[in-house]
Design an enzyme around this catalytic site. Structure first.
Site, PDB file in Angstrom:
ATOM      1  N   ILE A   3      69.742  68.598  82.752  1.00 54.34           N
ATOM      2  CA  ILE A   3      68.750  67.522  82.771  1.00 54.34           C
ATOM      3  C   ILE A   3      68.685  66.938  81.373  1.00 54.34           C
ATOM      4  O   ILE A   3      68.820  67.631  80.374  1.00 54.34           O
ATOM      5  CB  ILE A   3      67.369  67.953  83.284  1.00 54.34           C
TER       6      ILE A   3
ATOM      7  N   MET B 101      67.002  66.358  73.138  1.00 50.10           N
ATOM      8  CA  MET B 101      67.807  67.486  73.615  1.00 50.10           C
ATOM      9  C   MET B 101      67.734  67.555  75.142  1.00 50.10           C
ATOM     10  O   MET B 101      67.027  66.807  75.775  1.00 50.10           O
ATOM     11  CB  MET B 101      67.322  68.809  72.999  1.00 50.10           C
ATOM     12  N   CYS B 102      68.459  68.466  75.692  1.00 49.98           N
ATOM     13  CA  CYS B 102      68.571  68.546  77.137  1.00 49.98           C
ATOM     14  C   CYS B 102      68.456  70.002  77.565  1.00 49.98           C
ATOM     15  O   CYS B 102      68.349  70.893  76.729  1.00 49.98           O
ATOM     16  CB  CYS B 102      69.924  68.008  77.592  1.00 49.98           C
ATOM     17  N   GLU B 103      68.471  70.225  78.848  1.00 50.86           N
ATOM     18  CA  GLU B 103      68.469  71.591  79.367  1.00 50.86           C
ATOM     19  C   GLU B 103      69.733  71.813  80.188  1.00 50.86           C
ATOM     20  O   GLU B 103      70.136  70.947  80.977  1.00 50.86           O
ATOM     21  CB  GLU B 103      67.248  71.820  80.265  1.00 50.86           C
TER      22      GLU B 103
ATOM     23  N   ASN C  83      74.402  70.252  75.605  1.00 53.22           N
ATOM     24  CA  ASN C  83      73.075  70.108  75.031  1.00 53.22           C
ATOM     25  C   ASN C  83      73.261  70.037  73.518  1.00 53.22           C
ATOM     26  O   ASN C  83      73.932  70.891  72.937  1.00 53.22           O
ATOM     27  CB  ASN C  83      72.216  71.325  75.446  1.00 53.22           C
TER      28      ASN C  83
END
Lengths: 259, 259
Positions: B78, B1-3, B108
């Protein structure tokens, strides 16, 4: 007018040396104080650094000079505004996507009576420069001509674009750099030159600032690196000057036939 | 996953404080080490800084934290790669032009079985992520639906996009941020929250690193600044958590009705 700088190389190469010379022209050795930008391709990806303030004062330009980003294709521009106000949206290079590739473009010169010529729908300018509108028109014509998939032979596409550039040159001065990340095309209206460096590499001295580089220490014997600029950046090497209406195409640093 | 991280404000505002917290999650307080990117709108123009290396180690991320770029809309991301390799072309945010505006997007989550759904021609992905392909499909649908000129009422466009996001959510997790430089839209699949700061401003403390800011010293009484993030970035303020399928729209920091 503005200054253009581009690079095509067969190995990821940094452009710190050439950009250091160009950046001086943005406020120190040249009057191009209305912003600057540089696009680096890394594989199919690209990233662009831009600033609406003079390159000789820009903190981001300082980063580019101290942090060597290695790239196979680079397109750069420093601006002296003629058409369009000083603003980020008017700062070159401009980028649009076509056929799953990022196309990047920068223009030196000035065009007149172009509004009726550059009719666009799919690609529309964000800023208000003649340059960006001409770029949008070029991509619109390419998409109309070749459809939704790139043809097998990309040189056909660049020959078609050279024909469009001949038309645009009727409207004023049109020195242009264009890349899809693989090919680098340059079209000359009045000011454009290039140099291809390969083994045996020597030393080069920048015209605009007191920097000398020994390429022999920075390269391997197989490297081929071409640099295109509006005016020569070094004073001890032979730059090829292009003729009005002449255009050139590079891939991995090597000149390709355009006929 | 991402932010994800985004900002919408009624005055040009820097995002150094929030980005400082987010950047820690790229390798220090979070596992998102596969690149990062941030897009700043300044008027109609925009510029994106990207790096395929972790944000906690990136020299360019350090520049962003030390050099406050003032912007009314920011989109940042990110990455922890799931679909698509670690490469610049797979690094968010992604940008495309529609109607003479730059549209910027970050995602995300992870999608499955999307190849048949996301059929695109005008907007094609450059990289190989599910995220970029979904973005291209959204813009393709918007261009098909509304034609070559933006409608008078842009909220109609974002309601249409929310309908597309509902469809995409059927294929997996789809937390999304999208902006045309004027509006900021966020769609929640499972993780998204926001905070709107306005007078009287107080102090805020970052969760991810030992930084406190007193917004009262950084703002004027008329400032309205909304920050959107996957997870709260501060631990002494009230963040609004979104529900699955909920979406929000901001303009100049203010929440707009979406019904």
């Amino acid at each position: 007018m503005c200054e253009l700088l581009a690079m095509s190389a067969n190995v990821p190469t940094d452009i710190v040396f050439s950009f250091t010379g160009l950046a001086q022209r943005g406020g120190i050795t040249g009057p191009h104080v209305d912003g600057w930008g540089i696009t680096f391709y890394e594989g199919k990806g690209s990233r662009t650094f831009k600033d609406a303030c003079p390159s000789s004062e820009s903190q981001i330009a300082k980063l580019i000079q101290s942090y060597p980003i290695k790239s196979e294709v680079v397109v750069s521009h420093i601006r002296q505004a003629n058409r369009g106000c000083v603003a980020l949206e008017n700062t070159h290079p401009f980028t649009r996507e076509l056929w799953g590739r990022y196309w990047t473009y920068a223009h030196n010169g000035q065009l007149s009576d172009y509004q009726d010529k550059f009719v666009v729908a799919r690609y529309q300018p964000v800023g208000d420069t003649d340059s960006e509108r001409a770029f949008c028109w070029i991509l619109e014509c390419v998409a109309d001509k070749f459809g939704d998939r790139a043809p097998e032979d990309m040189q056909v596409v660049f020959r078609f674009i050279a024909g469009l550039a001949d038309e645009i040159r009727q409207l004023g001065v049109f020195n242009m750099i264009l890349s899809d990340g693989e090919y680098l095309m340059s079209y000359c209206s009045n000011n454009l030159c290039y140099i291809t460096r390969r083994a045996p590499f020597g030393k080069a001295t920048l015209i605009d600032t007191d920097v000398v580089i020994d390429f022999d220490k920075e390269t391997t014997p197989l490297d081929v690196v071409t640099v295109v600029a509006t005016r020569p950046l070094t004073n001890n090497e032979h730059w090829h000057l292009l003729q009005p209406g002449e255009w050139i195409l590079f891939k991995q640093g090597e000149l390709l036939p355009t006929a």
